[in-house]
Design an enzyme around this catalytic site. Structure first.
Site, PDB file in Angstrom:
ATOM      1  N   HIS A  20       0.942  -1.200   0.022  1.00  0.00           N
ATOM      2  CA  HIS A  20      -0.013   0.147   0.089  1.00  0.00           C
ATOM      3  C   HIS A  20       0.783   1.191   0.025  1.00  0.00           C
ATOM      4  O   HIS A  20       2.165   1.039   0.421  1.00  0.00           O
ATOM      5  CB  HIS A  20      -0.856  -0.130   1.207  1.00  0.00           C
ATOM      6  CG  HIS A  20      -2.007   0.930   1.144  1.00  0.00           C
ATOM      7  ND1 HIS A  20      -2.214   2.384   1.510  1.00  0.00           N
ATOM      8  CD2 HIS A  20      -3.374   0.625   0.953  1.00  0.00           C
ATOM      9  CE1 HIS A  20      -3.172   2.801   1.259  1.00  0.00           C
ATOM     10  NE2 HIS A  20      -3.868   1.991   1.194  1.00  0.00           N
ATOM     11  N   TYR A  21       0.410   2.181  -0.468  1.00  0.00           N
ATOM     12  CA  TYR A  21       1.012   3.725  -0.624  1.00  0.00           C
ATOM     13  C   TYR A  21       1.228   4.162   0.700  1.00  0.00           C
ATOM     14  O   TYR A  21       2.251   5.185   0.918  1.00  0.00           O
ATOM     15  CB  TYR A  21       0.448   4.507  -1.588  1.00  0.00           C
ATOM     16  CG  TYR A  21      -0.749   5.213  -1.166  1.00  0.00           C
ATOM     17  CD1 TYR A  21      -1.050   6.160  -0.205  1.00  0.00           C
ATOM     18  CD2 TYR A  21      -1.913   4.438  -1.660  1.00  0.00           C
ATOM     19  CE1 TYR A  21      -2.262   6.552   0.104  1.00  0.00           C
ATOM     20  CE2 TYR A  21      -3.352   4.943  -1.445  1.00  0.00           C
ATOM     21  CZ  TYR A  21      -3.601   5.897  -0.291  1.00  0.00           C
ATOM     22  OH  TYR A  21      -4.814   6.353  -0.067  1.00  0.00           O
ATOM     23  N   ARG A  22       0.534   3.609   1.638  1.00  0.00           N
ATOM     24  CA  ARG A  22       0.640   4.318   2.919  1.00  0.00           C
ATOM     25  C   ARG A  22       1.864   3.722   3.778  1.00  0.00           C
ATOM     26  O   ARG A  22       2.073   2.399   3.552  1.00  0.00           O
ATOM     27  CB  ARG A  22      -0.565   4.248   3.739  1.00  0.00           C
ATOM     28  CG  ARG A  22      -1.573   5.146   3.296  1.00  0.00           C
ATOM     29  CD  ARG A  22      -2.588   5.465   4.448  1.00  0.00           C
ATOM     30  NE  ARG A  22      -3.607   6.139   4.052  1.00  0.00           N
ATOM     31  CZ  ARG A  22      -5.075   6.061   3.720  1.00  0.00           C
ATOM     32  NH1 ARG A  22      -5.363   4.638   3.833  1.00  0.00           N
ATOM     33  NH2 ARG A  22      -5.782   6.841   3.365  1.00  0.00           N
TER      34      ARG A  22
END
Length: 202
Positions: free
Chosen positions: A122-124
């Site tokens: 995930h980009y987080r």
């Protein structure tokens, strides 16, 4: 799930340095480690070694990593091995955040050298160092008693220490599950909503 990754590099210059060790551990939401994890050593490009400064060279010599590099995998082989482990516990791309300490640096090198892996998570990010910096300012006693790191600069041990550190912060700083009552959450939300922006305030 959280995908914990730690990387060792020949330096911190994205233009001239690269990955030489990558380790990964997947945990569930309660920080329970899934499986044995994976730790891969990568044979570096010659120019990366040429660019390595004395501090980094001494660090990787002391840890034993430098002596293992000649037998390392190619970058593609290493990326595939790490992805194979992650996919066992995170079968769908873009679902599990990347976790670690000062993870932005690792993520930058993953994006350069292992783009398939970097784009799978995930980009987080879950960055334990952010919690540590807040504890330093808000809870100095808890900060002063946090687990001491061994600092051996090997990727798998660094990940394990990061997970242990987050376990500590959760127990000493976080509100015990299930957290405050709903009404208390609403009161606190109302207190701070628009506190700086003015949005949503009458």
């Amino acid at each position: 799930m959280l995908v914990w990754i730690d990387c060792e590099m020949t330096g911190l210059d994205l233009a001239h340095d690269g990955l030489i060790e990558v380790a990964a551990l997947v945990t569930d939401g309660q920080l329970n480690v899934q499986g044995e994890g994976v730790d891969v050593i990568i044979k570096p490009e010659p120019q990366w070694l040429d660019h390595m400064n004395d501090f980094v060279r001494n660090m990787h010599t002391t840890s034993g990593l430098l002596a293992e590099l000649d037998k390392g995998l190619t970058m593609a082989q290493a990326q595939d091995q790490v992805l194979d482990y992650i996919r066992t516990y995170v079968p769908q791309a873009g679902k599990a955040p990347l976790a670690g300490n000062t993870i932005g640096t690792d993520r930058s090198f993953l994006a350069k050298d292992m783009p398939k892996l970097e784009s799978y998570v995930h980009y987080r990010n879950v960055d334990v160092s952010s919690i540590k910096e807040l504890a330093r300012r808000w809870y100095p006693r808890a900060f002063g008693h946090s687990p001491e790191k061994q600092g051996n600069h090997r990727a798998l041990a660094d990940i394990q220490e990061s997970i242990e550190e987050l376990m500590y912060w959760r127990e000493v700083l976080m509100v015990p599950s299930p957290g405050p009552e709903t009404t208390r959450c609403d009161e606190i939300a109302a207190k701070y909503q628009g506190f700086l922006t003015g949005a949503g305030r009458d």
